[in-house]
Design a protein around this motif. Structure first.
Motif, PDB file in Angstrom:
ATOM      1  N   ALA A 114     -73.120  12.238  -1.910  1.00  0.00           N
ATOM      2  CA  ALA A 114     -73.832  12.336  -0.639  1.00  0.00           C
ATOM      3  C   ALA A 114     -74.142  13.798  -0.338  1.00  0.00           C
ATOM      4  N   LEU A 267     -81.112   4.320   0.700  1.00  0.00           N
ATOM      5  CA  LEU A 267     -80.435   3.774   1.872  1.00  0.00           C
ATOM      6  C   LEU A 267     -80.616   4.633   3.102  1.00  0.00           C
ATOM      7  N   ASN A 268     -80.616   5.951   2.927  1.00  0.00           N
ATOM      8  CA  ASN A 268     -80.784   6.813   4.100  1.00  0.00           C
ATOM      9  C   ASN A 268     -82.157   6.649   4.744  1.00  0.00           C
ATOM     10  N   TYR A 272     -80.563   4.100   8.066  1.00  0.00           N
ATOM     11  CA  TYR A 272     -79.794   5.339   8.149  1.00  0.00           C
ATOM     12  C   TYR A 272     -78.381   5.101   8.679  1.00  0.00           C
ATOM     13  N   TYR A 275     -76.281   4.029   5.923  1.00  0.00           N
ATOM     14  CA  TYR A 275     -75.984   5.189   5.077  1.00  0.00           C
ATOM     15  C   TYR A 275     -74.849   6.014   5.675  1.00  0.00           C
ATOM     16  N   SER A 279     -71.444   6.319   3.607  1.00  0.00           N
ATOM     17  CA  SER A 279     -71.176   7.649   3.046  1.00  0.00           C
ATOM     18  C   SER A 279     -70.190   8.452   3.890  1.00  0.00           C
ATOM     19  N   GLY A 285     -78.894  11.962   2.475  1.00  0.00           N
ATOM     20  CA  GLY A 285     -79.059  10.930   1.460  1.00  0.00           C
ATOM     21  C   GLY A 285     -78.194  11.186   0.249  1.00  0.00           C
TER      22      GLY A 285
END
Length: 309
Positions: A114, A267-268, A272, A275, A279, A285
Motif C-alpha cells: 500500500a 480498489l482505491n 475507496y 481500500y 489496507s 492505492g
C-alpha cells in the motif's frame, strides 16, 4: 500452530457465493472451493473481520467462490497457514514475508504494498511512552521496560532491535526488561496501563500526529476511540521500512490469483472506503512489487535468526 477455523462469517460467505455469476465453468473451482485469506493479529478479531467484510462480498462475487477470513492471534499463525498451504492470501509485514521466504522460497509471492498519502511505499517504527512518564528520549529509557509487539513484526520487533543495536545499545544491558505485548494494540494498552514504560509500533509518519498519522496501529486506535494521542509521547523513530506485502500462495490456481490481483489493483478507485479498511488506512492505492523489494529485510531477518542460534 495455525488451525483452520470454521467459516468466519457464514452469512457473508453464503452471500458471496450467491452473488457469484461466473460466465463459464472453471475447473480450478473444484480445487479451490473457497479463497482463504489470513488476517494478522494486532487488532481485536471483531474489528479485523468487520474491516474485511467488503473483501468477502466483492472479491467473492468476482471469484465465484466464497472468500473466507481466518484471523490468527499472532503473526506466526498466518505465516504457518501460508507455509502449510492452508491459506491462499494474506497481508504480511516485511519481516513476516522474510520469515516465510527463508523457510520456503516457493510458498508465497508478494504482489502489492500500500502507498501512503504522499505516495511513499514505506513506513516507520516508533517508540512511544506515556506523556506523563517523564521519558523524553531514548537516553531516558536506560533501566526502563520496553514492550515489543510481536516477534514476527517488522516495526514491532525486528527493525527497532536491529537499529538500537546499531546505536550500540545492548537490549539486555540497557533496558530493565523487554517483553512482547501480544500485538501492536495490546502493547499500547500495556504502556498506557503502566505495565511497560515504552513500546514500539508502526506508523506511516504522514499526516497529523494528533490523529495518529494517516495509517498505522496508533491511527486505528484513535479511530476506534481507544487512544488519545495526547496521552502518548513519541521518543524515537526508525529509518524508513518497506511496507509489508499482500502475498498469494504460489501454487494457487493462476486464474484465481489473477482475479484477486485485478480486484485489488483498482480498489482505491472503485471503492475507496473498502481500500482504507483492507489496507488499514488512507493512501494512494496499491503498488505492484516482487521479492526484490524486500531483499534488505530478508537479509536482516536472516542475520537475526543466525544470531539467535
Amino acid at each position: 500452530m495455525f488451525t483452520l477455523l470454521t467459516r468466519t462469517t457464514a452469512a457473508a460467505a453464503i452471500l458471496a457465493s450467491a452473488l457469484a455469476t461466473p460466465a463459464i465453468a472453471q475447473d480450478w473451482k473444484s480445487d479451490l472451493p473457497a479463497f482463504r485469506v489470513g488476517l494478522l493479529g494486532g487488532e481485536n478479531e471483531a474489528d479485523r473481520l468487520r474491516k474485511n467484510e467488503c473483501m468477502v462480498e466483492q472479491l467473492g462475487e468476482k471469484l465465484g467462490v466464497p472468500v473466507e477470513l481466518y484471523p490468527a492471534s499472532d503473526y506466526a499463525g498466518v505465516m504457518q497457514g501460508l507455509l502449510a498451504g492452508q491459506l491462499d492470501a494474506a497481508q504480511l509485514g516485511a519481516s513476516g514475508y522474510a520469515g516465510i521466504y527463508l523457510q520456503n522460497p516457493e510458498a508465497v509471492e508478494p504482489v502489492f504494498v500500500a502507498l501512503e498519502n504522499d505516495g511513499s511505499d514505506g513506513y516507520y517504527s516508533v517508540m512511544y511512552t506515556r506523556a506523563d512518564s517523564g521519558i523524553e528520549s531514548i537516553d531516558d529509557m536506560k533501566g526502563k521496560t520496553l514492550a515489543f509487539a510481536d516477534p514476527n513484526s517488522t516495526s514491532g520487533y525486528l527493525v527497532p532491535k536491529a537499529e538500537l543495536e546499531m546505536q550500540e545499545i545492548n537490549l539486555e544491558d540497557y533496558f530493565a526488561s523487554t517483553g512482547f505485548g501480544g500485538g501492536h494494540e495490546q502493547a499500547v494498552v500495556a504502556v498506557l496501563n503502566g505495565q511497560y514504560d515504552a513500546g514500539v509500533t508502526w506508523t506511516s509518519g504522514v499526516g497529523e500526529e494528533s490523529e495518529g498519522f494517516s495509517r498505522g496501529a496508533l491511527r486505528s486506535m484513535v479511530d476506534k476511540d481507544l487512544l488519545d494521542m495526547s496521552d502518548l509521547r513519541i521518543i524515537w523513530q526508525s529509518n524508513l521500512i518497506p511496507n509489508g506485502p499482500w502475498v498469494v500462495r504460489k501454487d494457487a490456481p493462476q486464474e484465481a490469483k489473477d482475479i484477486a490481483i485485478a480486484w485489488m489493483e483498482t480498489l482505491n478507485e472503485t471503492d475507496y472506503q473498502c481500500y482504507v479498511d483492507v489496507s488499514q488506512g488512507e493512501g494512494q492505492g496499491f503498488k505492484r512489487v516482487d521479492h526484490e523489494f524486500f531483499t534488505n529485510v530478508v537479509e536482516m531477518r536472516r542475520r537475526e535468526l543466525e544470531g539467535s542460534r
